[in-house]
Enzyme design. Structure first.
Site, short mmCIF file in Angstrom:
data_model
loop_
_atom_site.label_atom_id
_atom_site.label_comp_id
_atom_site.label_asym_id
_atom_site.label_seq_id
_atom_site.Cartn_x
_atom_site.Cartn_y
_atom_site.Cartn_z
N LYS A 141 1.97 -3.18 6.77
CA LYS A 141 2.41 -3.26 5.37
C LYS A 141 3.93 -3.12 5.28
CE LYS A 141 -1.58 -3.89 3.38
NZ LYS A 141 -1.91 -5.19 2.78
N SER A 152 0.83 -1.21 0.00
CA SER A 152 0.00 0.00 0.00
C SER A 152 0.85 1.25 0.00
CB SER A 152 -0.89 -0.01 1.25
OG SER A 152 -1.48 1.25 1.48
N TYR A 182 -2.10 -0.16 10.66
CA TYR A 182 -2.32 -0.79 9.35
C TYR A 182 -1.13 -0.54 8.43
CZ TYR A 182 -3.78 -0.96 4.47
OH TYR A 182 -3.82 -1.20 3.12
#
Length: 357
Positions: free
Chosen positions: A157, A128, A153
Site C-alpha cells: 500500500k 489502507s 501487505y
C-alpha cells in the site's frame, strides 16, 4: 452531458460491489473487472438486483495481465478508475510476501500504464490505514508520518501510494503519451483513500463480505461462528496495552465507505481537487476493541458466541483509528451508521447466504 464511466477493478469483491452500487445510484456508468480470485458471482448478481441493472459490463480478467488491461482501456472510454484488485490479508502477506508484491504492484502498474497510454485518467487508489504502521500518536491524520510497514501487505500500500504520487507528478510535468486514435483527456490525477476496517453488509442483505476459504477479517469469522460454520472464534491476543487487552480498531460500515468513494470520484471528475494528488482518511474516528466488537455483535443479534483468546497474529498493530476531519470537510462525507446497525447487517447477510431468512 454524457454520463461519466468509472472502471472498478476488483469490482465483484466485498468493497468493490458496494462501491459499484453507490456509483450507479449516483448516476455513473460502471465497468467491473475482476479475476474472481477471492469471490464468486454472488455479489455481482446482488449488485444487479439492488440497482435493477442487468447490463453492467463485466470483464473476467486479471489486472496483472498487461495486454488485457490495455485492451480494456481501448474498448471503453474510462473517465476514472477505482483500483481494488489486490490481495489484502495481513497474515498471509507475512507468509507469502512474493505473492503480494507481484500481484499488488503489477496490477496497479498496469492500470496506471493504461491510463497514461489512453490519454490520462482520474485514479482512486484503495489504500489502507496500515500505511501508518505502529504509532502511538492517535488518532492519525493525513499528515501523520508513515511508519515502517508491519507486513508486506501494508508495504504494498505504501509503495503503490508512492507510485501514484510519482506518476501524477510526472504527468503534470511532462504530459501523457497518447496512443494513436486515443483522445487526450488530460493528465493523470489521483486520490488515495486510506480506510480503516470495513465491516457489515448492504441493508438489502443482497451483498456482503464473502471470502473464499478461511476468512482473513474478523466479522466474517464472527458471523460464520454464529451460524455454525466454524466451531470457535479465535481472538488474536488479549495482552496488548489497551483497556481490555485486545487490539483497537476503527470499524467503518461498508456502505459509508462506499459513499466516500463516490464523493472522491465526484471531486476528481468535477474538477474540485486542490492538488493533483490528495489523501484522505476514511473511518469513523471512534476506536473499538476486538472484544467490544464481539460483545456488541452478541448483544444486537441476541446471540452467544463460542470464542477463545489465542496468540497474537504477526503483522497486527496495537491500535489505530482515524482523524476524519479532512474527509468530512473536503469530501462533504461522514460515516453515519452505528456499529450496532452494521453488525446487524452483517448477521442478516450471513443468514441470507445460508438461506435463512
Amino acid at each position: 452531458m454524457a454520463k461519466k464511466t468509472v472502471l472498478v477493478s476488483g469490482g465483484a469483491g466485498y468493497i468493490g460491489s458496494h462501491v459499484t452500487v453507490e456509483l450507479i445510484n449516483a448516476g455513473y456508468d460502471v465497468v467491473v473487472a475482476d479475476n474472481m480470485s477471492n469471490c464468486d458471482m454472488t455479489c455481482f448478481e446482488g449488485v444487479k438486483k439492488i440497482t435493477g441493472r442487468d447490463d453492467i459490463p463485466f470483464e473476467l480478467m486479471d489486472c496483472c495481465d498487461t495486454a488485457k488491461v490495455q485492451d480494456l482501456f481501448g474498448r471503453y472510454k474510462i473517465d476514472a478508475v477505482i483500483h481494488f484488485a489486490a490481495f489484502k490479508a495481513v497474515g498471509e502477506s507475512v507468509a507469502q510476501p512474493i505473492k503480494y508484491y507481484r500481484n499488488n504492484l503489477d496490477s496497479f502498474l498496469n492500470i496506471l500504464d493504461a491510463s497514461i497510454a489512453h490519454g490520462g485518467c482520474n485514479v482512486l487508489f484503495s489504500s489502507s490505514a496500515t500505511v501508518y504502521g505502529e504509532t502511538d500518536k492517535l488518532p492519525v491524520t493525513e499528515e501523520s508520518p508513515r511508519q515502517s510497514a508491519t507486513s508486506p501487505y501494508g508495504n504494498t500500500k505504501q509503495i503503490c501510494e508512492d507510485i501514484l504520487r510519482d506518476v501524477i507528478k510526472a504527468s503534470a510535468a511532462y504530459g501523457t503519451e497518447v496512443n494513436a486514435g486515443a483522445s487526450a483527456q488530460g493528465p493523470v490525477k489521483g486520490i488515495a483513500l486510506r480506510y480503516f476496517n470495513p465491516i457489515g453488509a448492504h441493508p438489502s442483505a443482497l451483498i456482503g463480505e464473502l471470502p473464499r476459504g478461511v476468512p482473513n477479517n474478523l466479522v466474517p469469522f464472527i458471523t460464520q461462528t454464529a451460524i455454525g460454520k466454524r466451531a470457535c472464534l479465535s481472538i488474536f491476543g488479549n495482552d496488548y496495552p489497551t483497556p481490555d487487552g485486545t487490539c483497537l480498531r476503527d470499524y467503518i460500515d461498508i456502505v459509508d465507505l462506499a459513499k466516500a468513494h463516490v464523493a472522491a470520484v465526484s471531486r476528481m471528475l468535477d474538477g474540485k481537487m486542490k492538488k493533483d494528488y490528495e489523501i484522505f482518511n476514511v473511518g469513523t474516528g471512534r476506536p473499538v476493541s476486538v472484544s467490544e466488537l464481539v460483545n456488541a455483535f452478541e448483544k444486537v443479534n441476541g446471540l452467544k458466541l463460542n470464542y477463545k483468546y489465542v496468540d497474537r497474529r504477526p503483522g497486527d498493530v496495537v491500535a489505530i483509528w482515524a482523524d476524519t476531519r479532512l474527509a468530512n470537510e473536503e469530501l462533504g462525507w461522514k460515516a453515519e451508521r452505528t456499529v450496532e446497525e452494521t453488525l446487524a447487517s452483517a448477521w442478516a447477510w450471513e443468514k441470507h447466504i445460508a438461506g435463512i431468512e
